[in-house]
Design a protein around this motif. Sequence first.
Motif, PDB file in Angstrom:
ATOM      1  N   ILE A   1      12.664  -5.019  -8.823  1.00 26.39           N
ATOM      2  CA  ILE A   1      11.482  -5.866  -8.715  1.00 26.39           C
ATOM      3  C   ILE A   1      11.915  -7.308  -8.953  1.00 26.39           C
ATOM      4  N   ASP A   2      12.337  -7.969  -7.886  1.00 27.20           N
ATOM      5  CA  ASP A   2      12.801  -9.350  -7.951  1.00 27.20           C
ATOM      6  C   ASP A   2      11.674 -10.261  -8.421  1.00 27.20           C
ATOM      7  N   ALA A   3      11.988 -11.186  -9.327  1.00 28.13           N
ATOM      8  CA  ALA A   3      10.955 -12.065  -9.875  1.00 28.13           C
ATOM      9  C   ALA A   3      10.334 -12.944  -8.801  1.00 28.13           C
ATOM     10  N   ALA A   4      11.173 -13.604  -7.999  1.00 32.05           N
ATOM     11  CA  ALA A   4      10.652 -14.524  -6.991  1.00 32.05           C
ATOM     12  C   ALA A   4       9.906 -13.793  -5.884  1.00 32.05           C
ATOM     13  N   GLY A   5      10.498 -12.702  -5.392  1.00 33.90           N
ATOM     14  CA  GLY A   5       9.895 -11.987  -4.275  1.00 33.90           C
ATOM     15  C   GLY A   5       8.544 -11.365  -4.586  1.00 33.90           C
ATOM     16  N   ASN A   6       8.315 -11.059  -5.863  1.00 37.06           N
ATOM     17  CA  ASN A   6       7.067 -10.404  -6.267  1.00 37.06           C
ATOM     18  C   ASN A   6       6.181 -11.291  -7.133  1.00 37.06           C
ATOM     19  N   PHE A   7       6.552 -12.547  -7.276  1.00 35.66           N
ATOM     20  CA  PHE A   7       5.865 -13.431  -8.207  1.00 35.66           C
ATOM     21  C   PHE A   7       4.407 -13.668  -7.813  1.00 35.66           C
ATOM     22  N   GLU A   8       4.176 -13.835  -6.539  1.00 37.78           N
ATOM     23  CA  GLU A   8       2.809 -14.106  -6.082  1.00 37.78           C
ATOM     24  C   GLU A   8       1.873 -12.963  -6.446  1.00 37.78           C
ATOM     25  N   ARG A   9       2.372 -11.740  -6.415  1.00 38.68           N
ATOM     26  CA  ARG A   9       1.523 -10.579  -6.666  1.00 38.68           C
ATOM     27  C   ARG A   9       1.387 -10.252  -8.151  1.00 38.68           C
ATOM     28  N   TYR A  10       2.433 -10.517  -8.939  1.00 41.26           N
ATOM     29  CA  TYR A  10       2.429 -10.038 -10.317  1.00 41.26           C
ATOM     30  C   TYR A  10       2.297 -11.110 -11.392  1.00 41.26           C
ATOM     31  N   ALA A  11       2.595 -12.351 -11.084  1.00 36.32           N
ATOM     32  CA  ALA A  11       2.670 -13.376 -12.127  1.00 36.32           C
ATOM     33  C   ALA A  11       1.392 -13.503 -12.932  1.00 36.32           C
ATOM     34  N   ASN A  12       0.253 -13.315 -12.272  1.00 36.97           N
ATOM     35  CA  ASN A  12      -1.033 -13.518 -12.946  1.00 36.97           C
ATOM     36  C   ASN A  12      -1.963 -12.312 -12.859  1.00 36.97           C
ATOM     37  N   SER A  13      -1.417 -11.129 -12.547  1.00 36.86           N
ATOM     38  CA  SER A  13      -2.287  -9.970 -12.340  1.00 36.86           C
ATOM     39  C   SER A  13      -1.706  -8.696 -12.933  1.00 36.86           C
ATOM     40  N   ILE A  14      -2.254  -8.291 -14.076  1.00 39.39           N
ATOM     41  CA  ILE A  14      -1.876  -7.004 -14.662  1.00 39.39           C
ATOM     42  C   ILE A  14      -2.378  -5.869 -13.783  1.00 39.39           C
ATOM     43  N   ASP A  15      -3.531  -6.038 -13.157  1.00 37.97           N
ATOM     44  CA  ASP A  15      -4.078  -4.993 -12.300  1.00 37.97           C
ATOM     45  C   ASP A  15      -3.136  -4.670 -11.143  1.00 37.97           C
ATOM     46  N   ASN A  16      -2.534  -5.700 -10.559  1.00 40.24           N
ATOM     47  CA  ASN A  16      -1.586  -5.456  -9.460  1.00 40.24           C
ATOM     48  C   ASN A  16      -0.352  -4.710  -9.954  1.00 40.24           C
ATOM     49  N   ILE A  17       0.103  -5.034 -11.153  1.00 42.53           N
ATOM     50  CA  ILE A  17       1.241  -4.325 -11.729  1.00 42.53           C
ATOM     51  C   ILE A  17       0.901  -2.850 -11.928  1.00 42.53           C
ATOM     52  N   LYS A  18      -0.263  -2.578 -12.502  1.00 39.50           N
ATOM     53  CA  LYS A  18      -0.691  -1.195 -12.722  1.00 39.50           C
ATOM     54  C   LYS A  18      -0.783  -0.426 -11.408  1.00 39.50           C
TER      55      LYS A  18
END
Length: 462
Positions: free
Chosen positions: A54-71
Amino acid sequence: MKKKLWIASLFSLCLFVACGGDDNKIPTGTGGGEEDGGGTDKPAAVEKPRYVWIDAAGNFERYANSIDNIKEDLKRVKETGFTDIVVDVRPTTGDVLFKSSVGEPLKRIDIWSNEGYKWMERTATWDYLQTFLNEGRKLGLKVNASINTFVGGYLCPYGLGYEGMLYRDASKKKWATVINATGGQVNTMDLQNCEADWGVKFLNPANNEVQEYLLSLLSDLAKYKPDGIILDRCRYDDYGLMSDFSPESRTEFELFIGESVENFPADIMKPGTDIPGKWYKRWNAFRAKTIHDFIIKAHDEVKAISPDTRFGTYVGAWYSTYYTSGVNWASPKYDPSVKGTYASWADSDYKNYGYADHLDFIFLGAYAGVNSIYGQGEWTMEGFCKQGRELLKGDVSFCGGPDVGNGSGWEEGGQSARIGDAVKVCIDNSDGFFVFDLCHIQMFDYWDAFKQSFDTYLKTQE
């Protein structure tokens, strides 16, 4: 985003290794028979781990501010059949996505989005790594944390700007890589033409202050007690053999050889070239020793705080040219100086700085093109994995795996039919499987292809 990840994957690769105590080893699929000595002599099948990066940059838009997306996505990861996640918590800017006494929290990353190339801001205050640990473990996933190691900043293309410690703190310029340019030694922070030198700004591995800083970061990371800690970019600059030619590196090299270098750097390499001087092979051994010795320090730092956390690295599987990064990831039992063209760059001492025996796991990036899955030798996935087993000499378990978003044939997606082949050759010829990157699985909708591939593999274990 694809451009960003192409750069990231070109210079990074993974191999997962397990040495040390038996409890820390990754299963190799060669377990013994029944404990009472009766029954079949056939070895018990052991399920091999399957990792998704799970690359930080590649997934940052989806996960940086969303716990729901991570779940949501971790649930999908588990359902697909992955056993582990590898969460990048220190991208190439050098800022961090975990609590640290020395590292700055990551606030923004340059991304490719539907709106074009832009900065993506993180406004959330919840703990990024701890969230992955909590949510992953609820699902029964093992959670491994990865950091980009000898990095300290990023210069964006297209004039977007820059980010990272090397840009914020002018006193850290002396930590940056110095290259052996045609006109003399040049600190890479003086190369700011974003059309010619954009990308990662590396730190000098031979600088003792740099090493101490990174060990402090690892100490903070180990306090989270993740299942594993993985060092990515634990190597020299992308300039390869041109780095590092700083005064610090010269001093350390002269201590290594026990005498002064009369004509520096020409006695090592002619400036601006890779033409060898009389100290060329010793220089290659010195660079490999620098990384080897740091690996030992990093391993000990992690284990002192979290003994049960496995420690490993991610490297490129192309051993024949990886020496240009100053890394010998093989076993010290493997001697490249006696093998054909390898003897042109390795002396008999080089083997002593193979670091595989100091790891708990290693990832080998088998980053071949979509039409180079089967085959022998480097630049086929199968060949990469087979060569990895030969070079590692049983010192450590490893996982080979593809990059399914970059490289020949993978860039535009539409390769679901080849996922099964990639999984099969990597998992059959190594001790597990990993894939870079989750964002590409999402982007190209490879979920079903991976699930079917893992289901097919698991049937062979029944």
